[in-house]
Design an enzyme around this catalytic site. Structure first.
Site, PDB file in Angstrom:
ATOM      1  N   GLU A  93     -80.598  65.762  59.120  1.00 55.80           N
ATOM      2  CA  GLU A  93     -79.410  65.973  59.388  1.00 55.80           C
ATOM      3  C   GLU A  93     -78.732  65.596  60.808  1.00 55.80           C
ATOM      4  O   GLU A  93     -79.682  65.788  61.643  1.00 55.80           O
ATOM      5  CB  GLU A  93     -78.999  67.443  59.067  1.00 55.80           C
ATOM      6  CG  GLU A  93     -79.188  68.061  57.807  1.00 55.80           C
ATOM      7  CD  GLU A  93     -79.149  69.425  57.751  1.00 55.80           C
ATOM      8  OE1 GLU A  93     -78.324  70.049  58.475  1.00 55.80           O
ATOM      9  OE2 GLU A  93     -79.674  70.015  56.887  1.00 55.80           O
ATOM     10  N   CYS A 120     -83.712  80.801  61.349  1.00 51.45           N
ATOM     11  CA  CYS A 120     -83.525  79.259  61.274  1.00 51.45           C
ATOM     12  C   CYS A 120     -83.754  78.914  60.008  1.00 51.45           C
ATOM     13  O   CYS A 120     -84.793  78.787  59.214  1.00 51.45           O
ATOM     14  CB  CYS A 120     -84.327  78.719  62.402  1.00 51.45           C
ATOM     15  SG  CYS A 120     -83.830  76.987  62.466  1.00 51.45           S
ATOM     16  N   GLU A 161     -88.819  70.673  66.129  1.00 52.02           N
ATOM     17  CA  GLU A 161     -88.869  71.109  67.396  1.00 52.02           C
ATOM     18  C   GLU A 161     -89.395  69.985  68.080  1.00 52.02           C
ATOM     19  O   GLU A 161     -90.460  69.396  68.095  1.00 52.02           O
ATOM     20  CB  GLU A 161     -90.257  71.986  67.611  1.00 52.02           C
ATOM     21  CG  GLU A 161     -90.973  72.579  68.879  1.00 52.02           C
ATOM     22  CD  GLU A 161     -89.815  72.840  70.014  1.00 52.02           C
ATOM     23  OE1 GLU A 161     -88.874  73.793  69.667  1.00 52.02           O
ATOM     24  OE2 GLU A 161     -89.758  72.289  70.836  1.00 52.02           O
ATOM     25  N   SER A 215     -84.306  78.005  73.703  1.00 50.85           N
ATOM     26  CA  SER A 215     -83.732  79.096  72.691  1.00 50.85           C
ATOM     27  C   SER A 215     -84.580  80.413  72.975  1.00 50.85           C
ATOM     28  O   SER A 215     -85.758  80.619  72.439  1.00 50.85           O
ATOM     29  CB  SER A 215     -84.262  78.458  71.362  1.00 50.85           C
ATOM     30  OG  SER A 215     -83.558  77.243  71.123  1.00 50.85           O
ATOM     31  N   LEU A 216     -84.032  81.252  73.668  1.00 47.70           N
ATOM     32  CA  LEU A 216     -84.609  82.413  74.324  1.00 47.70           C
ATOM     33  C   LEU A 216     -84.458  83.541  73.195  1.00 47.70           C
ATOM     34  O   LEU A 216     -85.345  84.029  72.634  1.00 47.70           O
ATOM     35  CB  LEU A 216     -83.851  82.863  75.578  1.00 47.70           C
ATOM     36  CG  LEU A 216     -84.808  83.941  76.200  1.00 47.70           C
ATOM     37  CD1 LEU A 216     -86.169  83.641  76.607  1.00 47.70           C
ATOM     38  CD2 LEU A 216     -83.853  84.489  77.566  1.00 47.70           C
ATOM     39  N   CYS A 334     -77.969  73.630  62.145  1.00 52.13           N
ATOM     40  CA  CYS A 334     -79.067  72.858  61.644  1.00 52.13           C
ATOM     41  C   CYS A 334     -79.916  73.359  60.309  1.00 52.13           C
ATOM     42  O   CYS A 334     -80.497  74.592  60.310  1.00 52.13           O
ATOM     43  CB  CYS A 334     -80.037  72.636  62.853  1.00 52.13           C
ATOM     44  SG  CYS A 334     -80.646  74.253  63.736  1.00 52.13           S
TER      45      CYS A 334
HETATM   46  N1  SAH Z   1     -86.712  73.998  67.848  1.00 49.23           N
HETATM   47  C1  SAH Z   1     -85.539  73.501  68.778  1.00 49.23           C
HETATM   48  C2  SAH Z   1     -84.505  72.650  68.515  1.00 49.23           C
HETATM   49  C3  SAH Z   1     -83.476  73.569  67.495  1.00 49.23           C
HETATM   50  S1  SAH Z   1     -82.285  73.707  68.396  1.00 49.23           S
HETATM   51  C4  SAH Z   1     -85.460  75.018  69.166  1.00 49.23           C
HETATM   52  O1  SAH Z   1     -85.731  76.065  68.859  1.00 49.23           O
HETATM   53  O2  SAH Z   1     -84.693  74.946  70.140  1.00 49.23           O
HETATM   54  C5  SAH Z   1     -81.466  74.692  67.265  1.00 49.23           C
HETATM   55  C6  SAH Z   1     -80.496  75.656  67.855  1.00 49.23           C
HETATM   56  O3  SAH Z   1     -79.843  76.544  67.142  1.00 49.23           O
HETATM   57  C7  SAH Z   1     -82.021  76.627  68.611  1.00 49.23           C
HETATM   58  O4  SAH Z   1     -81.539  77.403  69.588  1.00 49.23           O
HETATM   59  C8  SAH Z   1     -82.128  77.741  67.493  1.00 49.23           C
HETATM   60  O5  SAH Z   1     -82.667  78.614  67.965  1.00 49.23           O
HETATM   61  C9  SAH Z   1     -80.653  77.773  66.883  1.00 49.23           C
HETATM   62  N2  SAH Z   1     -80.536  78.478  65.471  1.00 49.23           N
HETATM   63  C10 SAH Z   1     -81.163  78.213  64.483  1.00 49.23           C
HETATM   64  N3  SAH Z   1     -80.638  78.832  63.676  1.00 49.23           N
HETATM   65  C11 SAH Z   1     -79.627  79.584  64.035  1.00 49.23           C
HETATM   66  C12 SAH Z   1     -78.761  80.569  63.326  1.00 49.23           C
HETATM   67  N4  SAH Z   1     -78.880  80.677  62.297  1.00 49.23           N
HETATM   68  N5  SAH Z   1     -77.838  81.230  64.267  1.00 49.23           N
HETATM   69  C13 SAH Z   1     -77.743  80.533  65.520  1.00 49.23           C
HETATM   70  N6  SAH Z   1     -78.463  79.867  65.872  1.00 49.23           N
HETATM   71  C14 SAH Z   1     -79.375  79.167  65.249  1.00 49.23           C
END
Ligand code: SAH
Length: 345
Positions: A93, A120, A161, A215-216, A334
């Site tokens: 996507e 996620c 990732e 992504s903290l 995503c």
């Molecule tokens: N793996 C990487 C790249 C993915 S980025 C990462 O973890 O940063 C996608 C972003 O969306 C990340 O910050 C992830 O934590 C966030 N994300 C994923 N699912 C989510 C959800 N249901 N609600 C809000 N943020 C979400």
């Protein structure tokens, strides 16, 4: 077809080597590289390269692409979401968003994801495979061609990732800046990671001018361990130490992503902990109301609670903002679309 054979993932030097190993005239390398950087999807489209050359190449190399399988346009804003298929039928996507400063694309770096974050959708079913650099580029080429616009910003925030596909992502970063190609500069690119610390150290050695997003989502190990398995390998302290070194080494500020989950990470105590973690660091905190996915128990706080938490952070001296949600009607987060598509099959 392994990633090494995707011609679109190669730089000019590598194509020159291939051309020389096939005893073909040297000038063909530049020609072929030029076509690849224009986003061609097959050898036939390389108009000035004779069949005798492309047939030889096709014996050992292929050209990756991202074919539009489905397209969804938001009725609320100009967000467009694509479901692309790859040469092996895998689905990924991308989302294109329109901002005042131009078009931005959120690209995937892997098919699925192995990181297992509980909130996620990309992680459902694990990781099928890494994308090649060419397949990451192809998402941009295909969206640009379809929309007839120039895309000027990229966020590696789609499925996967990026730091778990380090070499191909680095290759992508090299090729996306090609002047005759997409020509997108490092300062227009963000890479988001859940916190693969050893790779953050590797990345900082390269001193790239990209924005690193972390992504903290939780300010302490107790909470972070329950939603992000990576935290058991690299805990919050280890991650923040790497972030501090990253900002010192590159001079670039870090952006912390913080998905607000109701009654989980939205307390005053969490705000205080966030302050302590980031004190003295050049950082920005991006608050995202958590998007409820699959049958998880995570709820997003109401709008007022999100802004209240943001104000609390600001009053503590932190640079925090609430991220604008785009494409809410088209499952623009995503992994949501692919997960739905797979369920139907
Ligand atoms: N793996 C990487 C790249 C993915 S980025 C990462 O973890 O940063 C996608 C972003 O969306 C990340 O910050 C992830 O934590 C966030 N994300 C994923 N699912 C989510 C959800 N249901 N609600 C809000 N943020 C979400």
């Amino acid at each position: 077809m392994s990633s090494i054979l995707d011609l679109k993932s190669m730089n000019l030097g590598e194509i020159e080597q291939i051309i020389s190993s096939l005893s073909l005239p040297k000038f063909r390398a530049k020609q072929i590289f030029g076509w690849l950087q224009k986003g061609v999807e097959n050898f036939e489209d390389m108009k000035n390269v004779p069949k005798s050359v492309t047939e030889k190449l096709a014996e050992n190399y292929y050209i990756s692409y991202a074919k539009i399988e489905k397209k969804f346009s938001s009725n609320l804003d100009e967000t467009v979401k694509y479901l692309f298929s790859l040469y092996d039928g895998e689905l990924i996507e991308s989302v294109v968003m329109k901002y005042k400063h131009g078009y931005s694309i959120c690209v995937s770096s892997q098919v699925g994801c192995n990181m297992g974050c509980k909130f996620c959708a990309s992680t459902i079913g694990g990781k099928s495979r890494n994308l090649t650099a060419g397949e990451i580029l192809s998402q941009i080429f295909s969206a640009q061609k379809d929309l007839g616009v120039r895309i000027s910003n990229v966020v590696l925030m789609g499925m996967g990732e990026p730091l778990d596909n380090f070499n191909q992502v680095m290759k992508f970063l090299e090729l996306v800046g090609e002047e005759g190609g997409l020509n997108i500069g490092m300062r227009h690119i963000s890479l988001s990671t859940c916190g693969v610390v050893d790779k953050i150290y590797e990345l900082m050695q390269k001193k790239l001018q990209i924005t690193l997003s972390i992504s903290l989502h939780a300010p302490n190990d107790e909470l972070r361990n329950t939603i992000m398995p990576i935290n058991k390998k690299y805990n919050v302290k280890t991650l923040i130490k790497a972030c501090r070194e990253y900002t010192e080494k590159t001079g670039r500020r870090i952006s912390f992503e913080y998905a607000l989950i109701k009654d989980f990470n939205d307390s005053a105590e969490c705000a205080e902990q966030l302050k302590n973690l980031t004190s003295g660091m050049i950082a920005h905190i991006n608050l995202i109301p958590a998007n409820p996915v699959h049958k998880n128990k995570f709820e997003k706080p109401d709008k007022t609670a999100v802004y209240k938490f943001c104000e609390l952070l600001n009053s503590l001296g932190l640079n925090a903002t609430v991220r604008r949600t785009l494409g809410a009607d088209i499952d623009a987060s995503c992994g949501q679309l692919r997960a739905k598509h797979k369920n139907k099959d």
